[in-house]
Scaffold this motif. Structure first.
Motif, PDB file in Angstrom:
ATOM      1  N   ASN A   1       0.814  -1.231   0.000  1.00 51.17           N
ATOM      2  CA  ASN A   1       0.000   0.000   0.000  1.00 51.17           C
ATOM      3  C   ASN A   1       0.839   1.269   0.000  1.00 51.17           C
ATOM      4  OD1 ASN A   1      -2.504  -1.353  -0.048  1.00 51.17           O
ATOM      5  ND2 ASN A   1      -2.339  -1.721   2.157  1.00 51.17           N
ATOM      6  N   ARG A   2       1.997   1.214  -0.609  1.00 51.65           N
ATOM      7  CA  ARG A   2       2.807   2.438  -0.738  1.00 51.65           C
ATOM      8  C   ARG A   2       2.379   3.253  -1.942  1.00 51.65           C
ATOM      9  NH1 ARG A   2       8.736   0.272  -0.623  1.00 51.65           N
ATOM     10  NH2 ARG A   2       7.764  -0.575  -2.434  1.00 51.65           N
ATOM     11  N   ILE A   3       1.853   2.591  -2.945  1.00 53.05           N
ATOM     12  CA  ILE A   3       1.257   3.294  -4.089  1.00 53.05           C
ATOM     13  C   ILE A   3      -0.087   2.665  -4.378  1.00 53.05           C
ATOM     14  CG2 ILE A   3       3.469   3.971  -5.121  1.00 53.05           C
ATOM     15  CD1 ILE A   3       3.104   1.736  -7.187  1.00 53.05           C
ATOM     16  N   SER A   4      -0.958   3.437  -5.018  1.00 55.41           N
ATOM     17  CA  SER A   4      -2.303   2.931  -5.291  1.00 55.41           C
ATOM     18  C   SER A   4      -2.480   2.704  -6.787  1.00 55.41           C
ATOM     19  CB  SER A   4      -3.352   3.923  -4.786  1.00 55.41           C
ATOM     20  OG  SER A   4      -3.173   5.177  -5.421  1.00 55.41           O
ATOM     21  N   THR A   5      -3.460   1.874  -7.082  1.00 58.17           N
ATOM     22  CA  THR A   5      -3.795   1.597  -8.474  1.00 58.17           C
ATOM     23  C   THR A   5      -5.216   2.059  -8.739  1.00 58.17           C
ATOM     24  OG1 THR A   5      -4.603  -0.613  -7.938  1.00 58.17           O
ATOM     25  CG2 THR A   5      -2.281  -0.409  -8.586  1.00 58.17           C
ATOM     26  N   VAL A   6      -5.510   2.199 -10.033  1.00 55.87           N
ATOM     27  CA  VAL A   6      -6.847   2.609 -10.470  1.00 55.87           C
ATOM     28  C   VAL A   6      -7.298   1.577 -11.501  1.00 55.87           C
ATOM     29  CG1 VAL A   6      -8.168   4.440 -11.610  1.00 55.87           C
ATOM     30  CG2 VAL A   6      -6.209   5.023 -10.167  1.00 55.87           C
ATOM     31  N   PRO A   7      -8.506   1.068 -11.375  1.00 56.43           N
ATOM     32  CA  PRO A   7      -8.958   0.108 -12.377  1.00 56.43           C
ATOM     33  C   PRO A   7      -9.315   0.831 -13.685  1.00 56.43           C
ATOM     34  CG  PRO A   7     -10.662   0.421 -10.712  1.00 56.43           C
ATOM     35  CD  PRO A   7      -9.471   1.215 -10.284  1.00 56.43           C
ATOM     36  N   ASP A   8      -8.919   0.238 -14.809  1.00 61.10           N
ATOM     37  CA  ASP A   8      -9.310   0.840 -16.090  1.00 61.10           C
ATOM     38  C   ASP A   8     -10.700   0.340 -16.456  1.00 61.10           C
ATOM     39  OD1 ASP A   8      -8.890  -1.751 -16.938  1.00 61.10           O
ATOM     40  OD2 ASP A   8      -7.379  -1.264 -18.440  1.00 61.10           O
ATOM     41  N   GLU A   9     -11.158   0.632 -17.679  1.00 63.27           N
ATOM     42  CA  GLU A   9     -12.518   0.254 -18.094  1.00 63.27           C
ATOM     43  C   GLU A   9     -12.721  -1.260 -18.141  1.00 63.27           C
ATOM     44  OE1 GLU A   9      -9.851   1.067 -21.469  1.00 63.27           O
ATOM     45  OE2 GLU A   9     -10.583   2.423 -19.960  1.00 63.27           O
ATOM     46  N   LYS A  10     -11.642  -2.013 -18.271  1.00 62.88           N
ATOM     47  CA  LYS A  10     -11.736  -3.479 -18.288  1.00 62.88           C
ATOM     48  C   LYS A  10     -11.483  -4.081 -16.904  1.00 62.88           C
ATOM     49  CE  LYS A  10     -10.433  -3.921 -23.096  1.00 62.88           C
ATOM     50  NZ  LYS A  10      -9.477  -4.450 -24.059  1.00 62.88           N
ATOM     51  N   GLY A  11     -11.253  -3.258 -15.895  1.00 62.76           N
ATOM     52  CA  GLY A  11     -11.056  -3.732 -14.543  1.00 62.76           C
ATOM     53  C   GLY A  11      -9.610  -4.086 -14.211  1.00 62.76           C
ATOM     54  N   ARG A  12      -8.682  -3.830 -15.131  1.00 58.43           N
ATOM     55  CA  ARG A  12      -7.269  -4.126 -14.876  1.00 58.43           C
ATOM     56  C   ARG A  12      -6.653  -2.999 -14.057  1.00 58.43           C
ATOM     57  NH1 ARG A  12      -5.975  -5.202 -21.079  1.00 58.43           N
ATOM     58  NH2 ARG A  12      -6.871  -3.128 -20.986  1.00 58.43           N
TER      59      ARG A  12
ATOM     60  N   TRP B   1       5.059   7.250  -3.973  1.00 62.97           N
ATOM     61  CA  TRP B   1       6.343   6.526  -3.897  1.00 62.97           C
ATOM     62  C   TRP B   1       7.330   7.328  -3.065  1.00 62.97           C
ATOM     63  CZ3 TRP B   1       7.442   1.902  -6.794  1.00 62.97           C
ATOM     64  CH2 TRP B   1       8.752   1.437  -6.665  1.00 62.97           C
ATOM     65  N   ALA B   2       7.408   8.624  -3.324  1.00 60.89           N
ATOM     66  CA  ALA B   2       8.352   9.476  -2.601  1.00 60.89           C
ATOM     67  C   ALA B   2       7.997   9.568  -1.123  1.00 60.89           C
ATOM     68  CB  ALA B   2       8.374  10.863  -3.229  1.00 60.89           C
ATOM     69  N   GLN B   3       6.723   9.650  -0.820  1.00 61.00           N
ATOM     70  CA  GLN B   3       6.296   9.795   0.574  1.00 61.00           C
ATOM     71  C   GLN B   3       6.357   8.484   1.352  1.00 61.00           C
ATOM     72  OE1 GLN B   3       2.345  11.408   0.259  1.00 61.00           O
ATOM     73  NE2 GLN B   3       3.050  13.526   0.138  1.00 61.00           N
ATOM     74  N   ASN B   4       6.075   7.379   0.719  1.00 62.62           N
ATOM     75  CA  ASN B   4       5.887   6.111   1.420  1.00 62.62           C
ATOM     76  C   ASN B   4       7.053   5.133   1.315  1.00 62.62           C
ATOM     77  OD1 ASN B   4       3.315   7.023   2.098  1.00 62.62           O
ATOM     78  ND2 ASN B   4       2.423   6.146   0.260  1.00 62.62           N
ATOM     79  N   THR B   5       8.106   5.530   0.611  1.00 67.44           N
ATOM     80  CA  THR B   5       9.234   4.618   0.436  1.00 67.44           C
ATOM     81  C   THR B   5      10.437   5.148   1.181  1.00 67.44           C
ATOM     82  OG1 THR B   5       8.406   3.991  -1.737  1.00 67.44           O
ATOM     83  CG2 THR B   5      10.697   3.464  -1.267  1.00 67.44           C
ATOM     84  N   ASN B   6      11.032   4.273   1.984  1.00 68.69           N
ATOM     85  CA  ASN B   6      12.248   4.612   2.718  1.00 68.69           C
ATOM     86  C   ASN B   6      13.401   4.679   1.712  1.00 68.69           C
ATOM     87  OD1 ASN B   6      14.545   4.677   4.283  1.00 68.69           O
ATOM     88  ND2 ASN B   6      13.890   3.044   5.667  1.00 68.69           N
ATOM     89  N   PRO B   7      14.096   5.823   1.592  1.00 67.92           N
ATOM     90  CA  PRO B   7      15.159   5.941   0.595  1.00 67.92           C
ATOM     91  C   PRO B   7      16.296   4.939   0.813  1.00 67.92           C
ATOM     92  CG  PRO B   7      14.826   8.041   1.749  1.00 67.92           C
ATOM     93  CD  PRO B   7      13.889   7.033   2.329  1.00 67.92           C
ATOM     94  N   LEU B   8      16.598   4.609   2.071  1.00 72.71           N
ATOM     95  CA  LEU B   8      17.651   3.622   2.332  1.00 72.71           C
ATOM     96  C   LEU B   8      17.220   2.245   1.860  1.00 72.71           C
ATOM     97  CD1 LEU B   8      18.777   4.758   5.891  1.00 72.71           C
ATOM     98  CD2 LEU B   8      19.909   5.189   3.701  1.00 72.71           C
ATOM     99  N   GLN B   9      15.942   1.940   2.062  1.00 72.22           N
ATOM    100  CA  GLN B   9      15.405   0.663   1.611  1.00 72.22           C
ATOM    101  C   GLN B   9      15.417   0.586   0.085  1.00 72.22           C
ATOM    102  OE1 GLN B   9      14.400  -1.730   3.680  1.00 72.22           O
ATOM    103  NE2 GLN B   9      13.655  -3.153   2.162  1.00 72.22           N
ATOM    104  N   GLN B  10      15.156   1.709  -0.547  1.00 73.72           N
ATOM    105  CA  GLN B  10      15.077   1.741  -1.998  1.00 73.72           C
ATOM    106  C   GLN B  10      16.441   1.487  -2.640  1.00 73.72           C
ATOM    107  OE1 GLN B  10      13.358   5.328  -3.457  1.00 73.72           O
ATOM    108  NE2 GLN B  10      12.983   4.490  -5.468  1.00 73.72           N
ATOM    109  N   GLU B  11      17.517   1.967  -2.010  1.00 70.83           N
ATOM    110  CA  GLU B  11      18.846   1.799  -2.593  1.00 70.83           C
ATOM    111  C   GLU B  11      19.481   0.482  -2.222  1.00 70.83           C
ATOM    112  OE1 GLU B  11      21.972   4.575  -2.608  1.00 70.83           O
ATOM    113  OE2 GLU B  11      20.675   6.244  -3.057  1.00 70.83           O
ATOM    114  N   ARG B  12      18.946  -0.204  -1.218  1.00 66.80           N
ATOM    115  CA  ARG B  12      19.534  -1.467  -0.803  1.00 66.80           C
ATOM    116  C   ARG B  12      19.519  -2.453  -1.954  1.00 66.80           C
ATOM    117  NH1 ARG B  12      16.384  -4.912   3.315  1.00 66.80           N
ATOM    118  NH2 ARG B  12      15.555  -5.726   1.406  1.00 66.80           N
ATOM    119  N   GLY B  13      20.700  -2.991  -2.228  1.00 67.56           N
ATOM    120  CA  GLY B  13      20.806  -3.966  -3.297  1.00 67.56           C
ATOM    121  C   GLY B  13      20.910  -3.365  -4.674  1.00 67.56           C
ATOM    122  N   SER B  14      20.973  -2.052  -4.772  1.00 72.16           N
ATOM    123  CA  SER B  14      21.068  -1.451  -6.099  1.00 72.16           C
ATOM    124  C   SER B  14      22.484  -1.561  -6.631  1.00 72.16           C
ATOM    125  CB  SER B  14      20.645   0.021  -6.056  1.00 72.16           C
ATOM    126  OG  SER B  14      21.631   0.778  -5.395  1.00 72.16           O
ATOM    127  N   LEU B  15      22.618  -1.443  -7.932  1.00 72.54           N
ATOM    128  CA  LEU B  15      23.925  -1.532  -8.573  1.00 72.54           C
ATOM    129  C   LEU B  15      24.799  -0.356  -8.142  1.00 72.54           C
ATOM    130  CD1 LEU B  15      25.708  -3.061 -10.494  1.00 72.54           C
ATOM    131  CD2 LEU B  15      24.718  -1.776 -12.391  1.00 72.54           C
TER     132      LEU B  15
END
Length: 186
Positions: free
Chosen positions: A28-39, A51-65
């Motif tokens: 639940n860090r980002i939300s989705t919206v269903p399109d006309e076909k329900g996807r 993403w910017a508000q709900n993601t820990n920047p240290l967590q985001q870089e962990r394991g990055s190249l």
């Protein structure tokens, strides 16, 4: 209305893996919206803010190249190490040695299997059991020497005759043990 993106398209937009987007949605860090076909679709403007508000920047870089390269640059002699994906003669020769060693082990195992099938190998437990039985038989033969000679030796006063009788009886017991031993053919 803004253009909605698929999960894959949003992953490309953020330059992350699809699994990172799927985890962000599941947590639940980002939300989705269903399109006309329900996807499930993603509004990139809204999702970027979430993403910017709900993601820990240290967590985001962990394991990055970038994080890996930064860590590797701090190691002594890192400038001499090959870059990711770069092949060296050392790697190739190590791989060749490992393959050769694997083939050697495989060959040895096949030789052992073949020797077992031919009956050339014997289990250690079988040999230990047979040896224990032979030692017990030898002990019994040698113990009977005293039973047979005690009455005769008690009456004998000549030391050389006593010595000869003892040696003869021990030889006889040893011959009996040798006759009962399994014969090894080569």
């Amino acid at each position: 209305m803004r253009e909605l993106l698929s999960l894959r398209a949003y992953a490309r937009h953020r330059n992350v893996r699809l699994s990172a987007v799927q985890k962000a949605i599941a947590n639940n860090r980002i939300s989705t919206v269903p399109d006309e076909k329900g996807r499930a679709k993603i509004d990139p403007a809204v999702a970027d803010i979430q993403w910017a508000q709900n993601t820990n920047p240290l967590q985001q870089e962990r394991g990055s190249l970038k994080d890996f390269e930064r860590t590797q640059a701090d190691l002594p002699g890192a400038s001499q190490l090959p870059l990711a994906g770069e092949k060296t003669g050392v790697q190739t020769s190590v791989l060749s040695e490992e393959k050769a060693e694997t083939e050697n082990v495989r060959r040895q195992l096949l030789e052992i299997q073949l020797a077992k099938q031919r009956g050339e190998l014997v289990r250690v437990e079988d040999i230990s059991r047979a040896l224990a039985n032979k030692l017990k038989a030898a002990q019994e033969h040698l113990n009977t020497v005293a039973d047979r000679l005690a009455p005769i030796l008690a009456a004998e006063t000549d030391v050389s005759k006593v010595d000869e009788m003892l040696r003869s009886e021990i030889r006889r017991a040893m011959t009996q043990i040798a006759l009962e031993a399994p014969h090894v053919t080569q």
